[in-house]
Write a protein that holds these residues in place. Structure first.
Motif, mmCIF file in Angstrom:
data_model
loop_
_atom_site.group_PDB
_atom_site.id
_atom_site.type_symbol
_atom_site.label_atom_id
_atom_site.label_comp_id
_atom_site.label_asym_id
_atom_site.label_seq_id
_atom_site.Cartn_x
_atom_site.Cartn_y
_atom_site.Cartn_z
ATOM 1 N N HIS A 1 28.626 18.047 4.418
ATOM 2 C CA HIS A 1 28.501 17.405 5.717
ATOM 3 C C HIS A 1 29.848 17.512 6.399
ATOM 4 N N ALA A 2 29.859 18.020 7.616
ATOM 5 C CA ALA A 2 31.100 18.094 8.374
ATOM 6 C C ALA A 2 31.601 16.685 8.640
ATOM 7 N N LYS A 3 32.910 16.534 8.620
ATOM 8 C CA LYS A 3 33.473 15.234 8.947
ATOM 9 C C LYS A 3 33.334 14.988 10.437
ATOM 10 N N ARG A 4 33.229 13.701 10.784
ATOM 11 C CA ARG A 4 33.185 13.345 12.187
ATOM 12 C C ARG A 4 34.503 13.737 12.826
ATOM 13 N N SER A 5 34.460 14.124 14.084
ATOM 14 C CA SER A 5 35.705 14.388 14.789
ATOM 15 C C SER A 5 36.379 13.057 15.069
ATOM 16 N N LEU A 6 37.681 13.089 15.180
ATOM 17 C CA LEU A 6 38.391 11.876 15.533
ATOM 18 C C LEU A 6 38.018 11.430 16.934
ATOM 19 N N GLY B 1 29.510 1.285 5.051
ATOM 20 C CA GLY B 1 30.442 1.508 6.149
ATOM 21 C C GLY B 1 30.197 2.858 6.796
ATOM 22 N N SER B 2 30.642 2.999 8.034
ATOM 23 C CA SER B 2 30.351 4.209 8.813
ATOM 24 C C SER B 2 31.020 5.462 8.255
ATOM 25 N N SER B 3 31.990 5.304 7.355
ATOM 26 C CA SER B 3 32.615 6.494 6.757
ATOM 27 C C SER B 3 31.615 7.306 5.950
ATOM 28 N N THR B 4 30.488 6.702 5.581
ATOM 29 C CA THR B 4 29.472 7.404 4.795
ATOM 30 C C THR B 4 28.335 7.941 5.652
ATOM 31 N N TYR B 5 28.361 7.678 6.956
ATOM 32 C CA TYR B 5 27.223 7.997 7.811
ATOM 33 C C TYR B 5 27.067 9.489 8.031
ATOM 34 N N ASP B 6 25.812 9.910 8.063
ATOM 35 C CA ASP B 6 25.524 11.292 8.450
ATOM 36 C C ASP B 6 25.501 11.366 9.974
ATOM 37 N N THR B 7 25.221 12.547 10.487
ATOM 38 C CA THR B 7 25.246 12.786 11.928
ATOM 39 C C THR B 7 24.319 11.833 12.677
ATOM 40 N N ARG B 8 23.115 11.656 12.194
ATOM 41 C CA ARG B 8 22.148 10.803 12.882
ATOM 42 C C ARG B 8 22.604 9.352 12.882
ATOM 43 N N ILE C 1 27.164 5.040 17.672
ATOM 44 C CA ILE C 1 27.799 5.269 18.973
ATOM 45 C C ILE C 1 26.862 4.835 20.096
ATOM 46 N N ASP C 2 25.591 5.200 19.992
ATOM 47 C CA ASP C 2 24.617 4.802 21.024
ATOM 48 C C ASP C 2 24.533 3.281 21.146
ATOM 49 N N ALA C 3 24.557 2.581 20.008
ATOM 50 C CA ALA C 3 24.492 1.122 20.029
ATOM 51 C C ALA C 3 25.726 0.536 20.706
ATOM 52 N N ALA C 4 26.893 1.111 20.431
ATOM 53 C CA ALA C 4 28.126 0.631 21.066
ATOM 54 C C ALA C 4 28.092 0.888 22.567
ATOM 55 N N VAL C 5 27.591 2.051 22.964
ATOM 56 C CA VAL C 5 27.486 2.387 24.390
ATOM 57 C C VAL C 5 26.550 1.410 25.090
ATOM 58 N N GLU C 6 25.399 1.155 24.500
ATOM 59 C CA GLU C 6 24.427 0.241 25.118
ATOM 60 C C GLU C 6 24.976 -1.171 25.246
ATOM 61 N N ILE D 1 29.579 11.885 26.058
ATOM 62 C CA ILE D 1 29.135 11.296 24.796
ATOM 63 C C ILE D 1 28.443 12.350 23.938
ATOM 64 N N ALA D 2 27.604 13.173 24.572
ATOM 65 C CA ALA D 2 26.941 14.262 23.837
ATOM 66 C C ALA D 2 27.976 15.226 23.264
ATOM 67 N N LYS D 3 29.038 15.480 24.012
ATOM 68 C CA LYS D 3 30.108 16.374 23.544
ATOM 69 C C LYS D 3 30.781 15.783 22.309
ATOM 70 N N TYR D 4 31.075 14.475 22.358
ATOM 71 C CA TYR D 4 31.684 13.833 21.192
ATOM 72 C C TYR D 4 30.784 14.008 19.968
ATOM 73 N N LYS D 5 29.503 13.752 20.149
ATOM 74 C CA LYS D 5 28.568 13.845 19.024
ATOM 75 C C LYS D 5 28.457 15.261 18.499
ATOM 76 N N ASN D 6 28.396 16.234 19.415
ATOM 77 C CA ASN D 6 28.245 17.630 18.999
ATOM 78 C C ASN D 6 29.451 18.166 18.257
ATOM 79 N N GLU D 7 30.628 17.577 18.475
ATOM 80 C CA GLU D 7 31.832 18.051 17.809
ATOM 81 C C GLU D 7 31.782 17.829 16.308
ATOM 82 N N TRP D 8 30.954 16.906 15.857
ATOM 83 C CA TRP D 8 30.905 16.680 14.415
ATOM 84 C C TRP D 8 29.540 16.964 13.819
#
Length: 176
Positions: free
Chosen positions: A49-54, A134-141, A147-152, A167-174
């Motif tokens: 699994h790719a790491k999330r982008s910073l 914790g979110s360090s274990t989260y997959d892409t979905r 992130i969507d919950a925080a945005v809402e 926001i889509a760009k941030y998500k697509n980066e990881w």
């Protein structure tokens, strides 16, 4: 511990004997190979699994900071509240009442997002414990949902957020 991205190329099996696996690895393993050859090693193989982008992770924390300021609560509280709201990031276990506190405490040692809630069980002398990862274990979905919950939540409080395209760009980066 060293980690690499690789691909399983071949598996050779011999009846009743050890198996040999051939991997292709992205990176230079010569130094590690020289240090570990002819010794027993621990092996773990799992889907990459790719790491999330910073940027994506950072943006989530920026939003949680703004939400915390607006609500006048610690941002860790915002983070934990959002984790509890999204699905697929917890397990429920039934434990003896006398062991629940120790489990909750030990689980929390994994990080600030590793939280546990207890609730009554129908079994006498037991409690149900919901263990949130914790979110360090989260997959892409899962991270996308956080992130969507925080945005809402930010929008509901009148906090400006990035555009849907950003926001889509941030998500697509990881994404994998």
């Amino acid at each position: 511990m060293s980690r690499w991205k690789g691909r399983i190329e071949k598996l050779d099996t011999e009846a009743g004997r050890n198996q040999t696996i051939t991997l292709s690895i992205d990176g230079d393993l010569r130094e590690t190979y020289d240090a570990l050859k002819d010794t027993d090693v621990s092996v773990e193989i799992k889907k990459y699994h790719a790491k999330r982008s910073l940027d994506a992770n950072g943006y989530c924390w920026v939003l949680m900071d703004k939400i915390a300021a607006e609500l006048r609560i610690p941002k860790v509280e915002v983070y934990r509240s959002l984790i509890r709201e999204i699905g697929g990031v917890s397990e429920m276990v039934c434990v003896r009442e006398d062991g629940a506190e120790k489990l909750v405490s030990a689980w929390g040692e994994n990080g600030i997002g590793w939280i546990a809630d207890t609730m009554p069980s129908k079994l006498p002398g037991c409690l149900n414990v919901i263990l949130y990862y914790g979110s360090s274990t989260y997959d892409t979905r899962q991270m996308s949902t956080l992130i969507d919950a925080a945005v809402e939540l930010a929008k509901s409080l009148g906090i400006d957020t990035a555009t849907p395209e950003e926001i889509a760009k941030y998500k697509n980066e990881w994404r994998i």
